[in-house]
Design an enzyme around this catalytic site. Structure first.
Site, short mmCIF file in Angstrom:
data_model
loop_
_atom_site.label_atom_id
_atom_site.label_comp_id
_atom_site.label_asym_id
_atom_site.label_seq_id
_atom_site.Cartn_x
_atom_site.Cartn_y
_atom_site.Cartn_z
N LYS A 1 -1.97 8.57 -4.42
CA LYS A 1 -1.42 7.26 -4.79
C LYS A 1 -0.06 7.43 -5.47
O LYS A 1 0.87 6.64 -5.25
CB LYS A 1 -2.37 6.53 -5.73
N LYS B 1 5.39 1.78 -14.50
CA LYS B 1 4.30 2.61 -15.02
C LYS B 1 3.91 3.68 -14.02
O LYS B 1 3.74 4.86 -14.38
CB LYS B 1 3.10 1.71 -15.35
#
Length: 302
Positions: free
Chosen positions: A170, A238
């Site tokens: 990811k 983030k």
């Protein structure tokens, strides 16, 4: 099955809806109550805490913003591992640090939990359509147990390796997407500066080697300056922090990725953190001296 869903936001809510549509009993918990109420209106059950949500559950799905959120939900005294039944399957669909995913898998095993990291790609549109891509890390038996649940809201499910591997893939996904968005933003501003019809241009670009899912899904909204969030700048900021930390720990250079991370950070510092990550276009316009502050602000807010 009885499935607890912790985190009923942009992604968690449609995931819970697909689980209900598939005939599962869904218990939902969210920090803000309105999201739980909407789940109840769809036929789900409300929980008053994580502990309340997971006590009866066969499966627990977490979909929350960041690593500390998952750690608190999983490891805290009111959390999953202290209150769920032995053998409960924990599927974490959040995007967190790979090292944290490995620690969660080990901590869960000590409590008799089966844990897989299963971050998703596809954004809000993919969650609503049930066409997400899921990169899954964990023991093979646990991944196969999770697969029928994941199939209710995902089209592509790939076991990519041991615990933490899903989060590593990811991170790579977020690195690639950020780079594509920045280059698409630069291309659009470049084309506009030369007076080219950008709709025609992106149509032909999509049919050649420059084509990508980012171009397919984002070009039209970027041309229209529609930055309604499907995936917020704040969250991609983030995620790129996770990428940079993981790259440093492995001794890997990501020069372009680090630069795009700085651009995303700058966009956020300009106050655009709540916009879709395709709002990188605004920063390119600004750097090119082509920004129209008043018009641009109104379009972004719209």
């Amino acid at each position: 099955m009885i499935i607890a869903v912790i985190g009923l936001g942009t992604m968690g809510a449609p995931i819970a809806g697909h689980l209900l549509d598939a005939g599962h009993e869904v218990i939902g918990y969210n920090r803000s109550r309105p999201a739980v109420d909407r789940l109840v209106e769809r036929g789900g059950r409300a929980a008053t805490s994580t502990a309340d949500a997971v006590r009866e559950a066969d499966v627990v799905i977490t979909m929350v913003p960041d690593t500390p959120d998952v750690e608190q939900i999983a490891l805290g005294p009111d959390g999953i591992y202290a209150n769920a039944k032995p053998g409960t399957l924990h599927i974490d669909c959040s995007t967190i640090r790979p090292d944290a995913a490995r620690r969660l898998a080990a901590a869960g095993a000590e409590r008799g939990m089966r844990v897989v990291d299963a971050p998703v790609s596809g954004g809000e549109a993919g969650a609503r359509a049930g066409t997400l891509a899921v990169m899954v890390g964990g023991e093979t038996a646990y991944v196969e147990a999770a697969r029928p649940v994941l199939e209710t809201f995902a089209r592509t499910i790939v076991h990519v390796g041991p615990p933490g591997a899903g989060q590593t893939v990811k991170a790579a996904n977020q690195l690639i997407v950020a780079g594509h968005l920045e280059l698409l933003a630069e291309a659009l501003v470049f084309l506009e500066a030369h007076g080219v019809n950008t709709e025609a241009a992106t149509t032909v670009l999509a049919g050649g080697l420059a084509g990508s899912a980012v171009l397919d899904y984002k070009a039209a909204s970027m041309r229209a300056r529609d930055f309604t969030p499907g995936f917020r700048v704040d969250l991609h900021h983030k995620d790129l922090g996770i990428v940079q930390e993981a790259a440093r720990s492995a001794g890997v250079a990501i020069p372009l990725g680090a630069h795009v991370a700085q651009l995303v950070g700058a966009l956020r510092a300009l106050g655009h953190g709540a916009l879709d990550h395709s709002a990188l276009l605004l920063l390119v316009e600004l750097l090119s001296g082509r920004a129209k502050p008043n018009q641009q602000a109104s379009r972004a807010e719209g």
